[in-house]
Design a protein around this motif. Structure first.
Motif, PDB file in Angstrom:
ATOM      1  N   SER A 129       0.987  -1.079  -0.065  1.00 61.44           N
ATOM      2  CA  SER A 129       0.031   0.065  -0.028  1.00 61.44           C
ATOM      3  C   SER A 129       1.016   1.067   0.015  1.00 61.44           C
ATOM      4  CB  SER A 129      -0.920  -0.019   1.348  1.00 61.44           C
ATOM      5  OG  SER A 129      -1.442   1.221   1.209  1.00 61.44           O
ATOM      6  N   SER A 176      -0.417   4.282   0.829  1.00 58.09           N
ATOM      7  CA  SER A 176      -1.209   5.285   1.712  1.00 58.09           C
ATOM      8  C   SER A 176      -1.089   5.060   2.913  1.00 58.09           C
ATOM      9  CB  SER A 176      -2.390   5.689   1.109  1.00 58.09           C
ATOM     10  OG  SER A 176      -3.469   4.530   1.013  1.00 58.09           O
ATOM     11  N   ASP A 177      -0.396   4.012   3.337  1.00 58.64           N
ATOM     12  CA  ASP A 177      -0.558   3.580   4.866  1.00 58.64           C
ATOM     13  C   ASP A 177       0.182   4.666   5.958  1.00 58.64           C
ATOM     14  OD1 ASP A 177       0.075   0.032   4.501  1.00 58.64           O
ATOM     15  OD2 ASP A 177      -1.573   1.246   4.847  1.00 58.64           O
ATOM     16  N   LEU A 188      -0.288   7.858   5.781  1.00 56.61           N
ATOM     17  CA  LEU A 188      -1.133   8.876   5.838  1.00 56.61           C
ATOM     18  C   LEU A 188      -2.111   9.048   7.121  1.00 56.61           C
ATOM     19  CD1 LEU A 188      -2.338   9.315   2.000  1.00 56.61           C
ATOM     20  CD2 LEU A 188      -0.312  10.452   3.379  1.00 56.61           C
ATOM     21  N   GLN A 248      -5.597  13.023   6.031  1.00 62.52           N
ATOM     22  CA  GLN A 248      -4.934  13.104   4.867  1.00 62.52           C
ATOM     23  C   GLN A 248      -5.472  12.121   3.726  1.00 62.52           C
ATOM     24  OE1 GLN A 248      -0.813  12.507   6.112  1.00 62.52           O
ATOM     25  NE2 GLN A 248      -0.198  14.466   5.486  1.00 62.52           N
ATOM     26  N   LYS A 249      -5.936  10.843   4.286  1.00 66.94           N
ATOM     27  CA  LYS A 249      -6.475   9.812   3.602  1.00 66.94           C
ATOM     28  C   LYS A 249      -7.755  10.635   2.936  1.00 66.94           C
ATOM     29  CE  LYS A 249      -4.931   5.518   5.134  1.00 66.94           C
ATOM     30  NZ  LYS A 249      -5.140   4.754   6.319  1.00 66.94           N
ATOM     31  N   MET A 286      -6.975  12.850   0.153  1.00 67.92           N
ATOM     32  CA  MET A 286      -6.511  12.034  -1.060  1.00 67.92           C
ATOM     33  C   MET A 286      -7.700  11.618  -1.774  1.00 67.92           C
ATOM     34  SD  MET A 286      -4.102   8.817  -1.179  1.00 67.92           S
ATOM     35  CE  MET A 286      -5.406   7.598  -0.813  1.00 67.92           C
ATOM     36  N   LYS A 287      -8.590  11.032  -1.240  1.00 67.50           N
ATOM     37  CA  LYS A 287      -9.767  10.262  -1.856  1.00 67.50           C
ATOM     38  C   LYS A 287     -10.669  11.318  -2.353  1.00 67.50           C
ATOM     39  CE  LYS A 287     -10.156   5.931   0.001  1.00 67.50           C
ATOM     40  NZ  LYS A 287     -10.091   5.567   1.552  1.00 67.50           N
ATOM     41  N   PHE A 337       1.586  14.240  -1.144  1.00 72.06           N
ATOM     42  CA  PHE A 337       1.712  14.065   0.105  1.00 72.06           C
ATOM     43  C   PHE A 337       3.329  13.973   0.467  1.00 72.06           C
ATOM     44  CE2 PHE A 337      -2.570  14.260   1.406  1.00 72.06           C
ATOM     45  CZ  PHE A 337      -3.202  13.742   0.220  1.00 72.06           C
ATOM     46  N   THR A 384       1.724   8.526  -3.833  1.00 74.29           N
ATOM     47  CA  THR A 384       0.467   7.722  -3.344  1.00 74.29           C
ATOM     48  C   THR A 384      -0.237   7.465  -4.770  1.00 74.29           C
ATOM     49  OG1 THR A 384      -0.678   9.789  -2.847  1.00 74.29           O
ATOM     50  CG2 THR A 384       0.370   8.743  -1.229  1.00 74.29           C
ATOM     51  N   GLU A 385      -1.530   6.856  -4.497  1.00 73.18           N
ATOM     52  CA  GLU A 385      -2.127   6.547  -5.706  1.00 73.18           C
ATOM     53  C   GLU A 385      -2.711   7.898  -6.487  1.00 73.18           C
ATOM     54  OE1 GLU A 385      -2.366   4.689  -3.206  1.00 73.18           O
ATOM     55  OE2 GLU A 385      -4.321   4.879  -2.137  1.00 73.18           O
TER      56      GLU A 385
END
Lengths: 300, 276
Positions: free
Chosen positions: B98, B100-101, B103, B107-108, B111-112, B204, B209-210
């Motif tokens: 992963s 984004s672990d 974050l 922050q998650k 990101m979404k 980030f 990240t994705e």
């Protein structure tokens, strides 16, 4: 002195100034930015120029979508975002996209597609505010449009089945609510102590979900488990839509608005009655003409 | 039922490590693939590169029909098939990788939200441009989309897809927009991304990240695809930090490969300069 601005939107109920998410967003933004809007609850959709709601009319300009209405208000110097940094402005855009992609399908489903909710709550409410005979057709059309939107954006070809999509959209909506709750945390508004555009959009989407009493309530149950979002909605309702807060709209304005709304409703009821009488007179005349035409060959 | 099936699939995914022969399927690169599909495919490739997971790109004319959700790209890993970036990220996470672990929760959420912004504005604008703008449709899309198939199938498939996309645009309210308004939306989106990126290397800070993969996929494709006019790529070129961002990711994750491998980043930019 800015030209007077009039907003036509769907009316309120269940303690909300409007039950329509987009109308509520615009009303909330107007309160936050101090824009003097006269709000007219629509009782007759045919009067709205393009049939899209909400609509802002200012002198000769007619503007119809929430994003465009908010842009117009900002150009008139009613800006609720002037204290935001550039990054916060970018975040606003991103969170609004999140709301539209993840929460809106489930919201539309709860209001317009879920059979029990639609038949017992949504359809009677909207039908009572639309004149006959449009009330037989328009709620159904709005429901079909909502279903269409959900299937086209979320359903997969080639069958576009609703059942597969339902579970997914509710899961996405619950995730979206969780994300909003985490982002809000313990602050009063999303960006500091003053409400901004993002607060208006979140309030517009969440408040109908929170307040309207539906028989099938899975999303509402989930929302009620997020106390900071509920507190957020209640705060805005009590601060900006009912009581007067120092420095904002004076108490007199609220009673004037209430009186104006009552008068508008009375006028609308009268005009509805007049239209019904007109329709029945037209039908009578048509029937007599028809009978006369039919009886001509008999006479001759 | 669907949820139970998914939980079962996740367990299956977690059981096996990432195999060597994982394959990513997309349409034919030079003749068939369109802007939006290319962007999505590049985003997934970038994501897998960032996770250090080997994958080979396989081009098939009927990739869209092979995909379980009807959208490209999709990956074939072991005996499972997963399509689109979102589910692929979940699948890769179930296998223990992963990005984004590190974050925190806020922050998650951000990101979404930004990933939805890219999907909502950039992807929809790309679809609008290639299916609803008549000039582009006539000169590029109709020729490319059905090119592997004989007449009249190529025309039929192309019109069918166009009708489907136009229905979707109408449902979300984009049918009434003019090209200028769409380009303005693209500009607004790029401005938001540019402001969020600022002077950092990735969105980030230190690690990609994705979101970085998704933004790279779309922006790089917009910058390097030859269309009927340059308006779309000009909108992106206004933001120098976004161009630097794309270049950085290209150098770090794609230039280590051979010339005839999947990356094609360099080959595409060569194609662009040849067409000029």
């Amino acid at each position: 002195m800015a030209a007077p601005m009039e907003l036509s939107c769907w009316g309120g109920g269940w303690g909300l100034p409007s039950v329509h998410p987009e109308s509520l967003t615009v009303m909330a933004y107007a309160k936050f930015s101090g824009a003097p809007l006269t709000v007219n609850a629509i009782n007759n959709c045919w009067r709205a120029p393009k049939g899209e709601v909400p609509i802002l009319i200012s002198e000769d300009t007619v503007i119809s979508q929430p994003a465009k209405i908010l842009n117009f208000l900002r150009k008139q110097k009613y800006n609720a975002d002037y204290e935001l940094s550039a990054k916060q402005g970018a975040d606003t855009l991103a969170y609004i996209a999140l709301l539209e992609e993840k929460l809106l399908p489930a919201l539309l489903h709860t209001f317009w597609v879920e059979a029990e909710n639609y038949c017992s709550v949504t359809k009677p409410w909207f039908a009572s505010r639309i004149p006959f005979p449009l009330s037989l057709y328009l709620p159904g059309k709005m429901s079909r449009e909502a279903l269409n939107r959900i299937l086209l954006t979320r359903g997969g070809p080639p069958l576009y089945s609703l059942t597969e999509v339902e579970a997914q959209i509710y899961r996405d909506a619950k995730e979206c609510l969780n994300l909003l709750s985490k982002r809000l945390g313990t602050s009063q508004f999303f960006f500091g102590n003053r409400p901004s555009t993002l607060d208006a959009f979140v309030f517009g989407f969440l408040a109908p979900l929170y307040k309207v009493c539906f028989p099938r309530v899975q999303l509402q149950e989930h929302l009620k488990q997020l106390p900071n979002l509920c507190r957020f909605c209640d705060d805005i309702l009590s601060c900006y839509f009912r009581l007067a807060v120092s420095g904002h709209s004076p108490a007199g304005q609220d009673t004037v608005d209430a009186n104006l709304q009552k008068l508008t409703q009375l006028v609308n009821k009268e005009s509805n009655l007049i239209e019904k009488i007109r329709l029945s007179l037209f039908l009578c005349r048509w029937t007599t003409t028809f009978v006369r035409v039919l009886s001509i060959p008999l006479e001759s | 039922m669907a949820l139970a099936a998914e939980a079962f699939m996740t367990q299956l995914a977690a059981a096996e490590p990432w195999p060597e022969n994982a394959a990513l399927y997309q349409q034919l690169k030079d003749e068939q693939i369109l802007l939006s599909d290319n962007a999505s495919s590049l985003a997934v490739q970038a994501f897998l590169q960032m996770c250090n997971l080997p994958v080979r790109v396989v081009c098939r004319a009927n990739a869209e029909y092979m995909s379980p959700s009807g959208k490209v790209p999709f990956i074939h890993v072991g005996n499972q098939v997963v399509s689109e970036l979102g589910p692929i990220v979940q699948f890769v996470k179930a296998k223990g990788h992963s990005l984004s672990d590190g974050l925190d929760e806020v922050q998650k959420a951000e990101m979404k939200a930004y990933m939805e912004l890219v999907n909502n504005m950039l992807l929809t604008a790309e679809l609008y441009l290639q299916w609803c703008d008549d000039v582009t449709v006539e000169e590029i899309t109709h020729l490319r989309y059905g090119s592997p198939y004989p007449w009249p199938l190529n025309r039929i498939l192309s019109y069918q897809k166009q009708w489907e996309i136009r229905r979707k645009m109408k449902a979300i309210g984009w049918a009434g927009k003019s090209l200028e308004q769409v380009l303005e939306d693209v500009d607004q989106c790029c401005q938001a991304l540019s402001q969020r990126l600022g002077t950092q290397p990735y969105f980030f800070n230190k690690q990609p990240t994705e979101l970085d993969a998704l933004v790279f996929g779309h922006l790089f494709t917009i910058l390097t695809t030859q269309l009927t006019s340059d308006e779309l790529s000009e909108k992106v070129k206004n933001y120098s930090n976004l161009i630097a961002f794309c270049r950085r990711i290209e150098q770090q994750y794609f230039e280590g490969h051979d010339k005839d491998s999947s990356s094609s980043a360099t080959s595409r930019s060569a194609k662009r300069s040849l067409l000029r």
